[in-house]
Design an enzyme around this catalytic site. Structure first.
Site, PDB file in Angstrom:
ATOM      1  N   GLU A  84      -0.359  20.250   5.267  1.00  0.00           N
ATOM      2  CA  GLU A  84       1.073  19.950   5.267  1.00  0.00           C
ATOM      3  C   GLU A  84       1.874  20.760   6.279  1.00  0.00           C
ATOM      4  O   GLU A  84       3.025  20.428   6.562  1.00  0.00           O
ATOM      5  CB  GLU A  84       1.661  20.136   3.862  1.00  0.00           C
ATOM      6  CG  GLU A  84       1.569  21.547   3.299  1.00  0.00           C
ATOM      7  CD  GLU A  84       0.300  21.814   2.515  1.00  0.00           C
ATOM      8  OE1 GLU A  84       0.301  22.737   1.682  1.00  0.00           O
ATOM      9  OE2 GLU A  84      -0.714  21.101   2.748  1.00  0.00           O
ATOM     10  N   HIS A 108     -10.781  19.223   8.855  1.00  0.00           N
ATOM     11  CA  HIS A 108     -10.377  18.076   8.034  1.00  0.00           C
ATOM     12  C   HIS A 108      -9.479  17.222   8.926  1.00  0.00           C
ATOM     13  O   HIS A 108      -8.586  17.744   9.582  1.00  0.00           O
ATOM     14  CB  HIS A 108      -9.630  18.549   6.791  1.00  0.00           C
ATOM     15  CG  HIS A 108      -9.171  17.437   5.884  1.00  0.00           C
ATOM     16  ND1 HIS A 108      -9.965  16.352   5.572  1.00  0.00           N
ATOM     17  CD2 HIS A 108      -8.000  17.245   5.227  1.00  0.00           C
ATOM     18  CE1 HIS A 108      -9.306  15.555   4.741  1.00  0.00           C
ATOM     19  NE2 HIS A 108      -8.104  16.056   4.523  1.00  0.00           N
TER      20      HIS A 108
END
EC number: 1.1.1.86
Length: 330
Positions: A84, A108
């Protein structure tokens, strides 16, 4: 069957003259950077000055600096901070220093796949994703082994992107165990699906539902906790080591018969339909948009959901019971 790459397939020499900038000295950052360093590679760390992780990186013997300086100096920039905040750090500190021939790396693919980060066309964009938590990545490396890893190439500007990914995987110990090639899309969508429907979301919802069912039927909450939560570790450990069939061989015939006859009635076609909806929501980008929007708006709903679960009876009972289990504190 996917091809598996091992030590012989990777050349650490490709990284010998490069500076690897690790952005974030957290769980994965600390493990990967230490393994790379002990593999003979040059590593610098980007952290926020004054934070515990800044201090930990210094104590581990690394040169530590802000993200902008690390991005400027790094030939390979590995971003290992939470999903985020990656977009913000990229735009403010990394983007301006992505010169031709550099490599932007992730463990990721969330921000690349959902286009929260849009790198320039003249840099490699690759992923090396260990399939284990940081402490395991570190410990297995120290023990002379490693954890399996995934590699993916999103953008190959130099013609060497895959080889660089394999070399990095070797540097952290991944090729000792085996490295599988995937895509950013496949890694992200399967990872989010697994977390939401099985590993985290599905598991915790199942545990709470079982606990609530027993308590509502008049059984002691302590008994419900032991049967629906505490003993889960035994089963998961057996599955982890031996697979589903191995677990069934280890439990009683009574337990196995209950597994085979009742399990499909609990996790039935209706549940699979909901899983397919969850997968579609991930594939469409709806979940990613919701999660990024939630963070921009201060995580009001996220924090409310956290608080609600914090007050669930299973947490109170579980806390008291775990307090009696002295071995858990070792």
């Amino acid at each position: 069957m996917a091809k598996v790459y091992y030590d012989k397939d990777a050349d650490l020499g490709l990284l010998k003259d490069k500076t690897i900038a690790i952005v974030g000295f957290g769980n994965q950052g600390a493990a990967q950077s230490q393994n790379l360093k002990e593999s003979g590679l040059k590593v610098i760390i980007a952290e926020v000055e004054g934070t515990p992780n800044w201090k930990l990186a210094q104590e581990a013997g690394f040169e530590v600096m802000g993200a902008e300086e690390a991005a400027k100096r790094g030939d390979i920039i590995q971003i290992l901070i939470p999903d985020e905040i990656q977009g913000k750090v990229y735009k403010e500190a990394v983007k301006k220093h992505l010169k031709k021939g550099k490599a932007l790396m992730f463990s990721h693919g969330f921000n690349i796949h959902f286009k929260a980060i849009k790198p320039p066309k003249d840099v490699d964009v690759i992923m090396v994703a260990p399939k284990g938590p940081g402490f395991m990545v570190r410990q297995t490396y120290v023990d002379g082994a490693g954890v399996p890893a995934l590699i993916a190439v999103y953008q190959d500007a130099t013609g060497q992107a895959k080889n660089i990914a394999l070399a990095y995987a070797k540097g952290i110990g991944g090729t000792r165990a085996g490295v599988f090639e995937t895509t950013f899309k496949e890694e992200v969508e399967t990872d989010l699906f697994g977390e939401q429907t099985v590993l985290c979301g599905g598991c915790t919802a199942l545990v709470k539902a079982g606990f609530e069912t027993l308590v509502e039927a008049g059984y002691q909450p302590e008994m419900a906790y032991f049967e629906c939560c505490h003993e889960l570790k035994l089963i998961v450990d057996l599955i982890y080591k031996q697979g589903l069939l191995g677990m069934r061989k280890a439990v009683s015939n009574t337990a196995e018969y209950g597994d085979l006859t009742v399990g499909p009635k609990i996790i039935n076609d209706k549940v699979k339909k909901q899983m397919k909806k969850a997968l579609t929501r991930i594939q469409s980008g709806a979940f990613a948009r919701e999660w990024l929007k939630e963070n921009k708006e201060g995580c009001v709903n996220f924090n409310a959901l956290r608080d609600k679960d914090k007050n669930h009876q299973i947490e109170k009972v579980g806390g008291e019971l775990r307090g009696m289990m002295h071995w858990l504190r070792k």
